[in-house]
Design an enzyme around this catalytic site. Structure first.
Site, mmCIF file in Angstrom:
data_model
loop_
_atom_site.group_PDB
_atom_site.id
_atom_site.type_symbol
_atom_site.label_atom_id
_atom_site.label_comp_id
_atom_site.label_asym_id
_atom_site.label_seq_id
_atom_site.Cartn_x
_atom_site.Cartn_y
_atom_site.Cartn_z
ATOM 1 N N ARG A 36 0.821 -1.215 0.000
ATOM 2 C CA ARG A 36 0.000 0.000 0.000
ATOM 3 C C ARG A 36 0.853 1.263 0.000
ATOM 4 O O ARG A 36 0.569 2.228 -0.718
ATOM 5 C CB ARG A 36 -0.944 0.013 1.207
ATOM 6 C CG ARG A 36 -2.067 -0.995 1.142
ATOM 7 C CD ARG A 36 -2.933 -0.912 2.390
ATOM 8 N NE ARG A 36 -3.801 0.251 2.354
ATOM 9 C CZ ARG A 36 -5.093 0.221 2.072
ATOM 10 N NH1 ARG A 36 -5.685 -0.932 1.813
ATOM 11 N NH2 ARG A 36 -5.821 1.312 2.076
ATOM 12 N N LYS B 204 -26.309 -34.420 -7.602
ATOM 13 C CA LYS B 204 -24.996 -33.770 -7.626
ATOM 14 C C LYS B 204 -24.891 -32.636 -6.608
ATOM 15 O O LYS B 204 -25.833 -31.900 -6.372
ATOM 16 C CB LYS B 204 -24.705 -33.210 -9.029
ATOM 17 C CG LYS B 204 -24.469 -34.244 -10.094
ATOM 18 C CD LYS B 204 -23.156 -34.992 -9.879
ATOM 19 C CE LYS B 204 -21.935 -34.112 -10.031
ATOM 20 N NZ LYS B 204 -21.748 -33.612 -11.408
ATOM 21 N N ASN C 153 -21.950 -30.017 -6.531
ATOM 22 C CA ASN C 153 -20.706 -29.603 -7.165
ATOM 23 C C ASN C 153 -19.976 -28.510 -6.374
ATOM 24 O O ASN C 153 -20.623 -27.659 -5.757
ATOM 25 C CB ASN C 153 -20.990 -29.086 -8.572
ATOM 26 C CG ASN C 153 -21.480 -30.172 -9.506
ATOM 27 O OD1 ASN C 153 -20.960 -31.279 -9.500
ATOM 28 N ND2 ASN C 153 -22.487 -29.866 -10.303
ATOM 29 N N SER D 179 -26.994 -29.799 -10.400
ATOM 30 C CA SER D 179 -26.782 -30.156 -11.795
ATOM 31 C C SER D 179 -28.081 -29.965 -12.555
ATOM 32 O O SER D 179 -29.176 -30.143 -11.999
ATOM 33 C CB SER D 179 -26.320 -31.618 -11.908
ATOM 34 O OG SER D 179 -26.430 -32.090 -13.231
ATOM 35 N N ARG E 105 7.041 9.070 -21.704
ATOM 36 C CA ARG E 105 5.622 8.704 -21.804
ATOM 37 C C ARG E 105 5.503 7.539 -22.778
ATOM 38 O O ARG E 105 6.139 7.549 -23.837
ATOM 39 C CB ARG E 105 4.769 9.897 -22.274
ATOM 40 C CG ARG E 105 4.780 11.097 -21.330
ATOM 41 C CD ARG E 105 3.929 10.895 -20.088
ATOM 42 N NE ARG E 105 2.528 10.741 -20.454
ATOM 43 C CZ ARG E 105 1.726 11.755 -20.807
ATOM 44 N NH1 ARG E 105 2.200 12.987 -20.859
ATOM 45 N NH2 ARG E 105 0.465 11.546 -21.109
#
Length: 455
Positions: free
Chosen positions: A188, A286, A288, A280, A319
């Site tokens: 930071r 299922k 997941n 699913s 630049r």
């Protein structure tokens, strides 16, 4: 009106709830306008522009007043957004105060506004990321404490290796997050830095008031004042990208681990259950690992984006042509992917379910062979390590070939049973007796976590 971009559909999955707002078109413009307002105030205080000009200029530095579609079209022709933005801002100020409008963007260059605006966006983003990271760390600390002594199969090369604890695995994730928190804190002070150098980095247009204006501008925006402008020195932006990339990599490692534990055949841990989560379209059974999938997607995408940031560091003179412009979409995408992965894994950690019974069952899946090293070391104390290794290896092969528990194969070998009693073998084959310093490592990480939260 053009159709909305695809990201409007995928942002909740890959960018999280709040980060798309931080890097929205309006937020980008507001960041540049915040620079312009602060610039006017700083120059008025330094006597560079009339005191009466600062207020009218700052009053129009509101992104809601800007015609964004027109800005986008004009930016394509101008080569950046700041040039047409300054034109719109000047026109807005002129409607109320023509004299004040003469001093919009006085002495600055387009890159000053664009870079500083991005830095202001990054500050908001880092605040959100650090807050989510703290919540994730707390959730993992709780899991590590809860499962400090929960035995688990340790796996190397995707194979059963030795017993560890689930607390140790979680503590490893947490330990890595602590390092990322330190990196973000250290980053930071370097990244949250004003960009203000004028056309070629000398502030020549402001004469001897260049440094006083820069100091007042940095103070107004609460940004660090660098020793020199950094128009073509992009290490700050590259550092932000790479630190966030490392965090995303750790989140991906965590997601990979959880998803592997969640496999049907393993079933040792699982993501939280919620309506509409992980189902699913065709298979009702299922469950997941959708949070892990999103985090892994980010971990796969971010490295290529970081490569773009690193490649863009090689810039021309004072630049840049191309390298700087390559950052405009790339860095915000990295930040948003990191934030999205972090939010997903925070949700996973806070609702993670752990099946300690299944963990113990899986420890026994090799019929005691996961404890072969413990037996070898105990036997080696009397007959030597190499000889012990050969005997135990032969017993393992026999157990596997004949479908025996390792205990039976060990006791059936006279050379082994002459050295180790059935009671000794039973003790050696119990995984909880071979966890080494797992609990001590967990305690060290938790101690560090508590210390960090006390400061």
């Amino acid at each position: 009106m053009p159709p909305p971009p695809l990201a409007t559909l995928t942002a909740p999955m890959f960018s999280g709830d709040t980060m798309p707002d931080v890097f929205s078109a309006r937020a980008c413009v507001q960041g540049m306008l915040d620079f312009e307002a602060a610039l006017a105030r700083a120059e008025a205080r330094a006597g560079v522009i009339p005191q009466t000009a600062a207020g009218p200029i700052a009053a129009k530095c509101n992104a809601a007043l800007i015609d964004l579609p027109q800005l986008a079209q004009a930016g394509a022709a101008a080569g950046n957004l700041a040039i047409p933005l300054v034109k719109q801002l000047t026109a807005l100020v002129a409607r109320d105060d023509k004299d004040a409008s003469k001093f919009v963007h006085w002495g600055a260059t387009s890159q000053d506004a664009i870079d500083t605006g991005l830095v202001l966006q990054l500050r908001k983003a880092l605040d959100l990321i650090e807050a989510d990271l703290a919540h994730l760390a707390s959730a993992l600390a709780l899991q590590a404490q809860t499962h400090r002594n929960t035995p688990l199969v340790g796996r190397t090369w995707m194979q059963h290796a030795l017993p560890i604890t689930f607390g140790l695995k979680v503590a490893g994730w947490l330990d890595a997050l602590h390092r990322h928190q330190d990196r973000l804190t250290e980053m930071r002070r370097r990244v949250l830095t004003l960009q203000f150098g004028g056309a070629a980095g000398t502030l020549a247009s402001l004469g001897d008031q260049g440094m006083p204006v820069a100091q007042a501008l940095a103070a107004d925006l609460q940004l660090a004042l660098p020793d020199t402008p950094w128009h073509t020195h992009r290490d700050r932006m590259a550092e932000a990208a790479t630190v966030l990339g490392m965090l995303t990599g750790t989140l991906g490692k965590m997601a990979r681990d959880v998803s592997l534990h969640m496999q049907t055949d393993v079933a040792e841990a699982a993501e939280p259950v919620a309506h509409g989560r992980g189902g699913s379209s065709t298979m009702p059974h299922k469950r997941n690992p959708v949070g892990c999938a999103a985090a892994l997607t980010a971990a796969l995408r971010v490295p290529g984006l970081i490569a773009t940031m690193l490649a863009g560091m090689v810039q021309e003179h004072e630049r840049a042509l191309g390298g700087w412009q390559a950052e405009w979409d790339t860095l915000p995408e990295i930040v948003q992917l990191t934030a999205g992965a972090l939010q997903q894994m925070r949700q996973v950690a806070e609702g993670l379910t752990v099946n300690a019974t299944r963990m113990r069952t899986n420890l026994d899946a090799t019929g005691g062979q996961i404890m072969a090293e413990a037996v070898t070391l105990a036997l080696g104390a009397s007959i030597g390590r190499l000889a012990a290794h050969q005997l135990v290896e032969a017993a393992c092969h026999r157990a596997a070939g004949e479908g025996l528990h390792l205990r039976e194969a060990l006791l059936a070998d006279p050379a082994i049973s002459a050295e180790l009693s059935p009671r000794q073998i039973d003790r050696l084959l119990d995984p909880v007796n071979y966890l080494g310093q797992a609990a001590a490592f967990v305690d060290r990480v938790l101690h560090t976590h508590r210390q960090r939260n006390e400061h």
